[in-house]
Design a protein around this motif. Structure first.
Motif, mmCIF file in Angstrom:
data_model
loop_
_atom_site.group_PDB
_atom_site.id
_atom_site.type_symbol
_atom_site.label_atom_id
_atom_site.label_comp_id
_atom_site.label_asym_id
_atom_site.label_seq_id
_atom_site.Cartn_x
_atom_site.Cartn_y
_atom_site.Cartn_z
ATOM 1 N N SER A 61 51.068 -1.996 1.430
ATOM 2 C CA SER A 61 50.311 -3.074 2.514
ATOM 3 C C SER A 61 50.791 -4.363 2.198
ATOM 4 O O SER A 61 50.933 -4.776 1.052
ATOM 5 N N VAL A 86 52.551 -1.737 5.811
ATOM 6 C CA VAL A 86 51.521 -2.213 6.969
ATOM 7 C C VAL A 86 51.175 -3.610 6.622
ATOM 8 O O VAL A 86 50.450 -3.688 5.567
ATOM 9 N N ARG A 126 49.030 -6.907 7.569
ATOM 10 C CA ARG A 126 47.719 -7.057 8.038
ATOM 11 C C ARG A 126 47.584 -8.420 7.953
ATOM 12 O O ARG A 126 48.231 -9.440 7.199
ATOM 13 N N ASP A 145 41.681 -2.902 8.183
ATOM 14 C CA ASP A 145 42.895 -2.608 9.133
ATOM 15 C C ASP A 145 43.131 -1.465 9.657
ATOM 16 O O ASP A 145 43.214 -0.478 8.890
ATOM 17 N N ASP A 152 45.712 0.091 11.138
ATOM 18 C CA ASP A 152 46.796 0.632 10.693
ATOM 19 C C ASP A 152 46.601 1.203 9.219
ATOM 20 O O ASP A 152 47.477 2.278 8.872
#
Length: 167
Positions: free
Chosen positions: A27, A53, A55, A63, A65
């Protein structure tokens, strides 16, 4: 913690995850908006098969996803590395623990904004049921038995050759 040491510890943790086939949810925060930098190249290279991912939320667990990616792994034990202990690790770890996940913060692969902030974040997660671990003890927990020969050479390379014997 020293930034170079932190990066080396994160790299070793990622290499261990890859060696043992542990799914990685990578992330980033606000990279798409241009407000933050992407993952540093040495780590991003190891995670090329795990696109980040990106965010905007401070708490990754909020988040959609990110949460979908974690759930898609099918795993209930989470190994946590993060940039800031007191935010990036603590917030999602507390939510994951509330949902019944086991959380293992890799204490030397997470950097707080200060030693006090690092300790406070780890203490919050530990009191909520998190199980702190170091990157070296993670290697040993994943290996468990030297008779598991398929990963011995990799563990020796990552832990001893690349790191501990160089010190």
């Amino acid at each position: 913690m020293d930034q170079d040491l932190l990066v080396e510890n994160i790299i070793s943790t990622v290499k261990l995850a890859k060696l043992f086939g542990v799914p990685v949810v990578h992330s980033t925060v606000n990279v798409a908006s241009g407000r933050q930098e992407p993952t540093i190249p040495r780590i991003a290279e190891l995670l090329e098969d795990d696109p980040p991912v990106d965010r905007t939320s401070l708490n990754a667990w909020e988040d959609v996803d990110f949460l979908a990616a974690v759930r898609a792994t099918g795993r209930r034990k989470l190994i946590a590395c993060a940039l800031w202990t007191e935010i990036c690790m603590t917030f999602p770890s507390l939510d994951a623990l509330r949902e019944g996940y086991e959380v293992y913060p890799v204490v030397d692969a997470i950097g707080g904004t200060s030693p006090e902030a690092h300790r406070a974040g780890l203490e919050r997660v530990t009191r909520a049921g998190g199980k702190p671990i170091s990157w070296v003890s993670l290697a040993c927990e994943l290996q468990r038995d030297w008779a598991r020969e398929e990963t011995v050479a990799g563990v020796v390379e990552i832990v001893l050759t690349e790191r501990l014997l160089k010190s």
